[in-house]
Structures are given as C-alpha cells and as structure tokens.
Design a protein around this motif. Structure first.
Motif, short mmCIF file in Angstrom:
data_model
loop_
_atom_site.label_atom_id
_atom_site.label_comp_id
_atom_site.label_asym_id
_atom_site.label_seq_id
_atom_site.Cartn_x
_atom_site.Cartn_y
_atom_site.Cartn_z
N ARG A 102 0.86 -1.09 -0.04
CA ARG A 102 -0.11 0.10 -0.05
C ARG A 102 0.78 1.16 -0.10
N PRO A 103 0.98 1.85 -1.26
CA PRO A 103 1.77 3.14 -0.98
C PRO A 103 1.07 4.50 -0.51
N GLU A 104 1.72 5.38 -0.29
CA GLU A 104 1.47 6.66 -0.06
C GLU A 104 0.67 7.53 -1.01
N MET A 105 -0.52 8.14 -0.77
CA MET A 105 -1.29 8.61 -1.91
C MET A 105 -0.65 9.65 -2.66
N SER A 106 0.14 10.66 -1.66
CA SER A 106 0.72 11.70 -2.67
C SER A 106 1.86 11.28 -3.52
N VAL A 107 2.42 10.19 -3.23
CA VAL A 107 3.72 9.58 -3.97
C VAL A 107 2.89 9.33 -5.56
N TYR A 108 2.00 8.41 -5.27
CA TYR A 108 1.36 8.21 -6.70
C TYR A 108 0.64 9.27 -7.46
N ASN A 109 -0.17 10.24 -6.73
CA ASN A 109 -0.82 11.33 -7.46
C ASN A 109 0.46 12.07 -8.00
N HIS A 110 1.61 12.20 -7.31
CA HIS A 110 2.52 12.99 -8.16
C HIS A 110 3.03 12.45 -9.19
N LEU A 111 3.35 10.96 -9.20
CA LEU A 111 3.72 10.15 -10.43
C LEU A 111 2.43 10.50 -11.61
N LEU A 112 1.22 10.44 -11.25
CA LEU A 112 0.01 10.70 -12.32
C LEU A 112 0.43 12.05 -13.00
N GLN A 113 0.38 12.99 -12.12
CA GLN A 113 0.46 14.39 -12.50
C GLN A 113 1.81 14.78 -13.37
N GLN A 114 2.88 13.91 -13.18
CA GLN A 114 3.70 13.76 -14.12
C GLN A 114 3.89 13.02 -15.51
N GLY A 115 2.79 12.48 -15.65
CA GLY A 115 2.45 11.75 -16.65
C GLY A 115 3.02 10.24 -16.95
N ALA A 116 3.19 9.65 -15.56
CA ALA A 116 3.81 8.45 -15.45
C ALA A 116 2.71 7.37 -15.72
N GLY A 117 1.35 7.59 -15.53
CA GLY A 117 0.26 6.52 -15.51
C GLY A 117 0.27 5.93 -14.46
N ILE A 118 -0.80 5.21 -14.17
CA ILE A 118 -1.33 4.58 -13.17
C ILE A 118 -0.81 3.30 -12.79
N ARG A 119 -0.26 2.45 -13.96
CA ARG A 119 0.29 1.39 -13.63
C ARG A 119 1.83 1.39 -13.42
N ALA A 120 2.43 2.47 -13.71
CA ALA A 120 3.81 2.88 -13.26
C ALA A 120 3.93 2.86 -11.97
N VAL A 121 2.87 3.01 -11.09
CA VAL A 121 3.33 3.17 -9.46
C VAL A 121 3.28 1.61 -9.07
N ARG A 122 4.52 1.11 -9.10
CA ARG A 122 4.72 -0.12 -8.83
C ARG A 122 4.97 -0.66 -7.41
N SER A 123 4.59 -1.70 -6.93
CA SER A 123 5.12 -2.45 -5.68
C SER A 123 6.62 -2.97 -6.11
N PRO A 124 7.34 -3.53 -5.16
CA PRO A 124 8.42 -3.76 -5.43
C PRO A 124 8.60 -4.90 -6.52
N GLU A 125 7.22 -5.58 -6.98
CA GLU A 125 7.20 -6.76 -7.85
C GLU A 125 6.02 -6.56 -8.93
N GLN A 126 5.14 -5.60 -8.62
CA GLN A 126 3.84 -5.66 -9.71
C GLN A 126 3.26 -4.31 -9.51
N ALA A 127 2.63 -4.20 -10.75
CA ALA A 127 1.86 -3.08 -10.90
C ALA A 127 0.40 -3.29 -10.16
N PRO A 128 -0.18 -2.11 -9.93
CA PRO A 128 -1.48 -2.33 -9.09
C PRO A 128 -2.50 -3.08 -9.87
N TYR A 129 -3.51 -3.58 -9.34
CA TYR A 129 -4.68 -4.20 -10.23
C TYR A 129 -6.02 -3.44 -9.82
#
Length: 192
Positions: A102-129
């Motif tokens: 379970r990642p921190e909300m501010s981390v993944y929203n920052h990545l989204l705002q940078q254009g990384a896409g939601i599936r780029a917010v990865r756990s150590p081994e997998q994309a979110p489902y």
C-alpha cells in the motif's frame, strides 16, 4: 507496430448500478465499481476501478467512511478533493491496491501528474490491479458518460488510448428480478 483503437470492456460489478439506471431505486449513480477486461466475456482481466463523482466524494468526506482522520494521507486527500472542486484537477487517485503493498497517496498522485500513468506506480514486484479514482463530474455516471470518462482517463491512467464499451447491459426485466430478489431476501433476513 503502433496499437490503435484497442477495445476494452467495462463489467459493472454491482446490481445497484443497474437498479439506479432503470429507476428501480432512487439512488443517483455517483459512483461505480467495475472491471476492465480485454474481452467481452470478462475472462481476460486488465484492471479494476471504482470511480466516484463529486457528489460521491462529498458524501465520503462527510461520512468519514473513506479515510480516517488519523490516516497519514487524509490531509493530502482533502487537499486533492478541494482542487477537484476548484477545477484545478480533473481527477485524482484516492487509493491504489496491490497484493500485499500500500503506497502513500501523495506519491502516486505526483507520478500521475508527471504523466507516468497509474500502472507505473509499482510495488516492489508488480503493478496495481485496482484503483479508486475521483473525477470532476456532477452528472450521474450512466453508461455513455462512464465510457466517455474512461476514454478521457485512458492515457493518464494507462499510458495508452483505449476505446471502451459496456460488456453487458442487462435488460430491465433482469434488473428488476435481481432487485426484487435482493430486497425480498433483505426483508426475510430483517424479519428474523
């Protein structure tokens, strides 16, 4: 080879969506939980989303049922909700779900705002489902509006443009039968 016009299918997960769609309940469709698949039958899972409009967001904040005040992400969540209301954001991710992560909300929203896409917010081994997404929308999420929003969110969330179609729209009769069966069971349980 460039992939264009790839079709994804939306599978609504709960009957209450269809009950509201057909006017069997007075509930407004301010949120919808669904799976996205690569096939109409729903056998080839792609992603799972729960999308909430501004009225649903307001109700979740008011009730406190989405996030506890003690949650470390709560101030950021409220800040994102305010930006959504002000129109400085069109959407934000409330929570991403991973198996055993379970990642921190501010981390993944920052990545989204940078254009990384939601599936780029990865756990150590997998994309979110699965993700909770809040959108700047007041209207009920009827099928045409839901598919429109999914096409708008396709690139920011998945870094690829997809087309979306409802996999199955049950008939009024089928929805009514499910409604009567569900409420009939509820009446029997509450009478016990």
């Amino acid at each position: 080879m460039k992939q264009e016009n790839i079709m994804k299918y939306l599978h609504i997960r709960h009957w209450d969506y269809w009950w509201s769609f057909y006017g069997l309940s007075d509930d407004r469709i301010s949120g919808v939980e669904f799976s996205i698949t690569d096939d109409k039958a729903g056998d080839q899972f792609f992603f799972h989303l729960d999308i909430c409009t501004l009225p649903a967001l307001d109700e979740l904040i008011k009730s406190g049922e989405y996030m506890d005040e003690e949650d470390i992400s709560q101030p950021y969540f409220i800040q994102q909700a305010e930006k959504l209301h002000q129109g400085t954001l069109e959407y934000f991710a409330g929570e991403l779900f991973y198996k055993d992560f379970r990642p921190e909300m501010s981390v993944y929203n920052h990545l989204l705002q940078q254009g990384a896409g939601i599936r780029a917010v990865r756990s150590p081994e997998q994309a979110p489902y699965y993700a909770d997404i809040f959108i700047r929308e007041e209207r009920s999420l009827l099928p045409p509006l839901l598919t429109e929003w999914m096409e708008r969110l396709s690139i920011p969330l998945f870094c690829q443009q997809f087309r979306f179609r409802m996999a199955d729209i049950p008939s009024f009769h089928r929805a009514k039968n499910a409604f009567e069966e569900d409420y009939g069971l509820r009446a029997c349980i509450s009478a016990k």
